[in-house]
Design a protein around this motif. Structure first.
Motif, short mmCIF file in Angstrom:
data_model
loop_
_atom_site.label_atom_id
_atom_site.label_comp_id
_atom_site.label_asym_id
_atom_site.label_seq_id
_atom_site.Cartn_x
_atom_site.Cartn_y
_atom_site.Cartn_z
N VAL A 19 67.74 32.28 72.52
CA VAL A 19 67.39 33.49 71.77
C VAL A 19 67.58 34.70 72.67
O VAL A 19 67.29 34.64 73.87
CB VAL A 19 65.95 33.40 71.21
CG1 VAL A 19 64.92 33.42 72.30
CG2 VAL A 19 65.68 34.52 70.22
N GLN A 20 68.08 35.79 72.08
CA GLN A 20 68.27 37.02 72.86
C GLN A 20 66.92 37.64 73.19
O GLN A 20 65.93 37.39 72.53
CB GLN A 20 69.13 38.01 72.10
CG GLN A 20 68.44 38.64 70.91
CD GLN A 20 69.34 39.63 70.18
OE1 GLN A 20 70.36 40.04 70.70
NE2 GLN A 20 68.96 39.99 68.98
N LYS A 22 64.13 40.83 73.86
CA LYS A 22 63.68 41.96 73.03
C LYS A 22 64.66 43.12 73.17
O LYS A 22 65.14 43.40 74.26
CB LYS A 22 62.29 42.41 73.45
CG LYS A 22 61.22 41.39 73.12
CD LYS A 22 59.89 42.09 72.94
CE LYS A 22 58.80 41.08 72.70
NZ LYS A 22 58.71 40.66 71.35
N GLY A 24 67.60 43.24 71.90
CA GLY A 24 68.99 42.78 71.93
C GLY A 24 69.79 43.35 70.77
O GLY A 24 69.25 43.75 69.75
N LEU A 26 72.24 41.72 69.04
CA LEU A 26 72.76 40.75 68.07
C LEU A 26 72.02 40.87 66.74
O LEU A 26 70.80 41.03 66.70
CB LEU A 26 72.62 39.33 68.60
CG LEU A 26 73.48 38.99 69.81
CD1 LEU A 26 73.14 37.58 70.29
CD2 LEU A 26 74.95 39.10 69.49
N LYS A 27 72.79 40.75 65.66
CA LYS A 27 72.24 40.78 64.30
C LYS A 27 72.36 39.37 63.71
O LYS A 27 73.14 38.56 64.22
CB LYS A 27 73.03 41.78 63.46
CG LYS A 27 72.87 43.21 63.93
CD LYS A 27 73.72 44.12 63.07
CE LYS A 27 73.48 45.57 63.39
NZ LYS A 27 73.96 46.00 64.67
N PRO A 28 71.62 39.08 62.64
CA PRO A 28 71.76 37.77 62.01
C PRO A 28 73.22 37.47 61.67
O PRO A 28 73.95 38.33 61.18
CB PRO A 28 70.90 37.89 60.75
CG PRO A 28 69.86 38.89 61.13
CD PRO A 28 70.58 39.89 61.99
N CYS A 70 70.18 35.91 67.57
CA CYS A 70 68.99 36.72 67.30
C CYS A 70 67.82 35.80 66.95
O CYS A 70 67.99 34.62 66.68
CB CYS A 70 69.26 37.72 66.19
SG CYS A 70 69.41 36.99 64.56
N GLU A 71 66.63 36.36 66.94
CA GLU A 71 65.42 35.56 66.74
C GLU A 71 65.38 34.87 65.38
O GLU A 71 64.98 33.71 65.28
CB GLU A 71 64.18 36.43 66.93
CG GLU A 71 62.92 35.62 67.03
CD GLU A 71 61.71 36.44 67.45
OE1 GLU A 71 60.60 35.94 67.25
OE2 GLU A 71 61.88 37.55 67.98
N SER A 72 65.81 35.54 64.30
CA SER A 72 65.75 34.91 62.98
C SER A 72 66.71 33.72 62.89
O SER A 72 66.36 32.69 62.32
CB SER A 72 66.04 35.93 61.88
OG SER A 72 67.34 36.43 61.99
N ASP A 73 67.91 33.84 63.46
CA ASP A 73 68.84 32.70 63.47
C ASP A 73 68.31 31.59 64.37
O ASP A 73 68.46 30.40 64.05
CB ASP A 73 70.23 33.13 63.94
CG ASP A 73 71.00 33.92 62.90
OD1 ASP A 73 70.64 33.84 61.71
OD2 ASP A 73 71.95 34.62 63.28
N TYR A 74 67.68 31.95 65.48
CA TYR A 74 67.10 30.96 66.39
C TYR A 74 66.05 30.11 65.65
O TYR A 74 66.07 28.89 65.73
CB TYR A 74 66.48 31.67 67.59
CG TYR A 74 65.93 30.76 68.66
CD1 TYR A 74 66.75 30.25 69.65
CD2 TYR A 74 64.58 30.43 68.68
CE1 TYR A 74 66.24 29.42 70.65
CE2 TYR A 74 64.06 29.61 69.67
CZ TYR A 74 64.90 29.11 70.65
OH TYR A 74 64.40 28.30 71.62
#
Length: 89
Positions: A19-20, A22, A24, A26-28, A70-74
């Motif tokens: 995960v990137q 804070k 970062g 990157l977008k979903p 990104c966090e949501s994809d992670y």
């Protein structure tokens, strides 16, 4: 930062997902693909490239790939590749 995890992408393909941090960029649906270190490389060598996540994990992954997402994809990928949102058209 959470530790990365190994993801099975199917047909013998795997990925190490990170995960990137804070703030970062990157977008979903995006992935930063990390290139392996090769002999003879120097500090100005290409370290990675930006690519669509679905393409990176499924289409272009011949064996194993290291990616930052990104966090949501992670969170989605932690549940399994089948939870990856559909690619953007």
């Amino acid at each position: 930062m959470p530790r990365g995890f190994d993801l099975r992408c199917g047909a013998g393909k795997t990925a190490r997902v990170w995960v990137q941090g804070k703030g970062g960029a990157l977008k979903p649906g995006q992935a930063m693909v990390l290139l392996p270190l090769r002999e003879g490389e120097h500090e100005n060598s290409l370290a990675g490239y930006l690519a669509p996540l679905r393409q990176t994990l499924i289409d272009n992954n011949e064996r194993h790939v290291n990616v930052i997402v990104c966090e949501s994809d992670y969170r989605a990928l932690k549940r399994g590749i089948e939870h990856l949102p559909p690619g953007m058209q």
